[in-house]
Design an enzyme around this catalytic site. Structure first.
Site, mmCIF file in Angstrom:
data_model
loop_
_atom_site.group_PDB
_atom_site.id
_atom_site.type_symbol
_atom_site.label_atom_id
_atom_site.label_comp_id
_atom_site.label_asym_id
_atom_site.label_seq_id
_atom_site.Cartn_x
_atom_site.Cartn_y
_atom_site.Cartn_z
ATOM 1 N N GLY A 46 -38.420 16.341 12.160
ATOM 2 C CA GLY A 46 -37.615 15.837 13.266
ATOM 3 C C GLY A 46 -38.499 15.309 14.374
ATOM 4 O O GLY A 46 -39.674 15.700 14.481
ATOM 5 N N GLN A 51 -40.864 12.510 22.691
ATOM 6 C CA GLN A 51 -42.137 12.832 22.033
ATOM 7 C C GLN A 51 -43.000 11.603 21.784
ATOM 8 O O GLN A 51 -44.192 11.728 21.519
ATOM 9 C CB GLN A 51 -41.893 13.554 20.704
ATOM 10 C CG GLN A 51 -41.304 14.945 20.886
ATOM 11 C CD GLN A 51 -41.160 15.632 19.563
ATOM 12 O OE1 GLN A 51 -40.156 15.456 18.892
ATOM 13 N NE2 GLN A 51 -42.162 16.385 19.151
ATOM 14 N N CYS A 89 -43.736 22.158 16.105
ATOM 15 C CA CYS A 89 -43.358 20.928 16.795
ATOM 16 C C CYS A 89 -44.553 19.985 16.757
ATOM 17 O O CYS A 89 -45.693 20.408 16.987
ATOM 18 C CB CYS A 89 -43.006 21.259 18.233
ATOM 19 S SG CYS A 89 -42.572 19.828 19.216
ATOM 20 N N LEU A 90 -44.304 18.706 16.481
ATOM 21 C CA LEU A 90 -45.403 17.737 16.423
ATOM 22 C C LEU A 90 -46.096 17.591 17.780
ATOM 23 O O LEU A 90 -47.242 17.150 17.837
ATOM 24 C CB LEU A 90 -44.887 16.375 15.938
ATOM 25 C CG LEU A 90 -44.330 16.370 14.509
ATOM 26 C CD1 LEU A 90 -43.817 14.988 14.154
ATOM 27 C CD2 LEU A 90 -45.367 16.839 13.503
ATOM 28 N N HIS A 131 -33.514 22.165 17.918
ATOM 29 C CA HIS A 131 -34.868 21.914 18.425
ATOM 30 C C HIS A 131 -34.975 20.502 19.008
ATOM 31 O O HIS A 131 -35.489 20.317 20.111
ATOM 32 C CB HIS A 131 -35.859 22.118 17.268
ATOM 33 C CG HIS A 131 -37.287 21.793 17.579
ATOM 34 N ND1 HIS A 131 -38.293 22.734 17.499
ATOM 35 C CD2 HIS A 131 -37.893 20.633 17.956
ATOM 36 C CE1 HIS A 131 -39.449 22.152 17.833
ATOM 37 N NE2 HIS A 131 -39.232 20.878 18.102
ATOM 38 N N GLU A 132 -34.462 19.520 18.263
ATOM 39 C CA GLU A 132 -34.603 18.128 18.715
ATOM 40 C C GLU A 132 -33.719 17.846 19.932
ATOM 41 O O GLU A 132 -34.143 17.140 20.850
ATOM 42 C CB GLU A 132 -34.284 17.148 17.585
ATOM 43 C CG GLU A 132 -35.185 17.253 16.357
ATOM 44 C CD GLU A 132 -36.671 17.299 16.654
ATOM 45 O OE1 GLU A 132 -37.108 16.723 17.669
ATOM 46 O OE2 GLU A 132 -37.408 17.936 15.879
ATOM 47 N N HIS A 135 -35.280 18.920 23.088
ATOM 48 C CA HIS A 135 -36.297 17.993 23.613
ATOM 49 C C HIS A 135 -35.705 17.022 24.632
ATOM 50 O O HIS A 135 -36.388 16.589 25.558
ATOM 51 C CB HIS A 135 -36.911 17.162 22.483
ATOM 52 C CG HIS A 135 -38.093 17.790 21.805
ATOM 53 N ND1 HIS A 135 -39.241 18.136 22.476
ATOM 54 C CD2 HIS A 135 -38.308 18.126 20.508
ATOM 55 C CE1 HIS A 135 -40.123 18.653 21.613
ATOM 56 N NE2 HIS A 135 -39.574 18.664 20.414
HETATM 57 NI NI NI Z 1 -40.443 19.340 18.660
#
Ligand code: NI
Length: 162
Positions: A46, A51, A89-90, A131-132, A135
């Site tokens: 995701g 991000q 998380c990236l 999670h997304e 963000h």
């Molecule tokens: Ni993330």
């Protein structure tokens, strides 16, 4: 195909409240395609627009590698149940932590034609959706982590010892 730079924890854009999208312009379509490219390039499941430095309410998710979904202005309508597990998380490279989330969510969003859609997810999909969407409000999983943040290498060693 264009890979965008993934912003990391500490950068202000990750803590901002993202803005609603009112129209899907060619630039937005390009952004969504780039978000998928960037997510797959990093083996993520995701990615949210902040991000990649864009303050817009857009997320892309693909938890199986075969079910890409882009959600515009997503909102969680209902959530129930509970799951506790590792999350990463990236924007927090090389780390994981334990987070408890709802096990099932129903999300309302718009697709790339600005049609209203409903997406339902359980387990990993429910986790990814929560999670997304977090963000988009400047919330990172590290805010919700129980206990410490692990190095992924450390976790791999622990798994080998078991
Ligand atoms: Ni993330």
């Amino acid at each position: 195909m264009a890979i965008r730079q993934v912003r990391t924890l500490g950068e202000e854009v990750l803590r901002a409240t993202a803005k609603e999208v009112t129209e899907v312009t060619p630039r937005i379509r390009e952004l969504i395609q780039d978000m998928f490219d960037t997510m797959y390039d990093s083996n993520g499941v995701g990615l949210a627009a902040p991000q990649v430095g864009i303050r817009k309410r857009i997320v892309v998710i693909d938890v199986t590698g075969e079910d890409p979904i882009a959600l515009i202005n997503p909102k969680i309508l209902t959530s129930d149940g509970e799951q506790t597990g590792y999350e990463g998380c990236l924007s927090v490279p090389g780390k994981s932590g334990i987070v408890t989330r709802a096990n099932h969510v129903v999300v309302e969003a718009y697709n790339q034609d600005m049609e209203k859609i409903t997406v339902e997810g359980e387990e990993l999909m429910a986790r990814a959706l929560q999670h997304e969407i977090d963000h988009l409000d400047g919330i990172m999983y590290v805010d919700k982590v129980e206990g410490k943040l692990y190095d992924n290498e450390e976790l791999a060693e622990m798994a080998e010892e078991e």
